[in-house]
Design an enzyme around this catalytic site. Sequence first.
Site, PDB file in Angstrom:
ATOM      1  CB  THR A  79       2.055  20.209  11.304  1.00  0.00           C
ATOM      2  OG1 THR A  79       0.943  20.037  10.401  1.00  0.00           O
ATOM      3  CG2 THR A  79       3.076  21.151  10.681  1.00  0.00           C
ATOM      4  CG  ASP A 111      -4.066   4.792   5.848  1.00  0.00           C
ATOM      5  OD1 ASP A 111      -5.226   4.840   5.376  1.00  0.00           O
ATOM      6  OD2 ASP A 111      -3.326   5.785   5.895  1.00  0.00           O
ATOM      7  NE  ARG A 169      -3.025  11.671  10.192  1.00  0.00           N
ATOM      8  CZ  ARG A 169      -2.625  10.757  11.058  1.00  0.00           C
ATOM      9  NH1 ARG A 169      -2.601  11.019  12.347  1.00  0.00           N
ATOM     10  NH2 ARG A 169      -2.241   9.563  10.656  1.00  0.00           N
ATOM     11  CG  ASP A 196      -3.639   3.334   2.232  1.00  0.00           C
ATOM     12  OD1 ASP A 196      -4.107   3.983   1.267  1.00  0.00           O
ATOM     13  OD2 ASP A 196      -2.550   3.590   2.763  1.00  0.00           O
TER      14      ASP A 196
HETATM   15  N1  URA Z   1      -5.694   7.142  10.483  1.00  0.00           N
HETATM   16  C1  URA Z   1      -5.669   5.835  10.166  1.00  0.00           C
HETATM   17  O1  URA Z   1      -6.139   5.444   9.106  1.00  0.00           O
HETATM   18  N2  URA Z   1      -5.095   4.975  11.033  1.00  0.00           N
HETATM   19  C2  URA Z   1      -4.559   5.352  12.204  1.00  0.00           C
HETATM   20  O2  URA Z   1      -4.069   4.505  12.959  1.00  0.00           O
HETATM   21  C3  URA Z   1      -4.613   6.735  12.530  1.00  0.00           C
HETATM   22  C4  URA Z   1      -5.186   7.603  11.650  1.00  0.00           C
END
Ligand code: URA
Length: 212
Positions: free
Chosen positions: A111, A203, A107, A206
């Site tokens: 943007t 995340d 990502r 992670d």
């Molecule tokens: N990607 C993630 O890992 N967590 C989110 O909350 C949104 C996208």
Amino acid sequence: MLTDAHIHLIDHPLVQHKLTLMRCKDASTHAFRQLLHELSMLMAYEVTRDMPVQHIEIETPLETMQSPVIDGKKLVLVSILRAGSGILDGMLTVVPGARVGHIGLYRDPHTLEAVEYYFKMPPDMQERDVVLVDPMLATGHSAVAAITRVKALNPRSVKFVCLLTCPEGLAEVRKCHPDVHIYTASIDRALNDHGYILPGLGDAGDRIFGTR
Ligand code: URA
């Protein structure tokens, strides 16, 4: 809440229980990964529910019979890197004959648009049923980009499996790909300004890989 016949909310108590444990911020990397593995096996059960079977002749200890088997080779599990790998492992435990594809997308932090850096699929995609996997369907940009890329190869069908999503992500995928069925364990409240799902689980990449 946005629901329709193409959105499959997997509300089985076992799925919901494991998801709750994964959301807790104190869950260890090991626990998070193990729960994701177990949840993915349960979600594989739902997403393969309508897979075609063929009947083969077998012999039980008592007699011969025609019995159903699925053709795992027709199924392609496509992992959206990197967090998709967490779901892929669990699903392969249940459908070990499935083929595997990978799409690398990140990502853009400004943007929030999806940028592709890797794409590798098995051959003969027009004969296969695709299940795309990514734990988080957030803005929907990566999901839409991945579905568009895979559809260009004319597979027989495309489904999308995620652990969590939100109304914004669902609306984006439904708008761009109204034919694609989406399987999820939860439709959370909303997205925050950074594209994270609330209440969410943080995340996913992670937390799977222990990178933060
Ligand atoms: N990607 C993630 O890992 N967590 C989110 O909350 C949104 C996208």
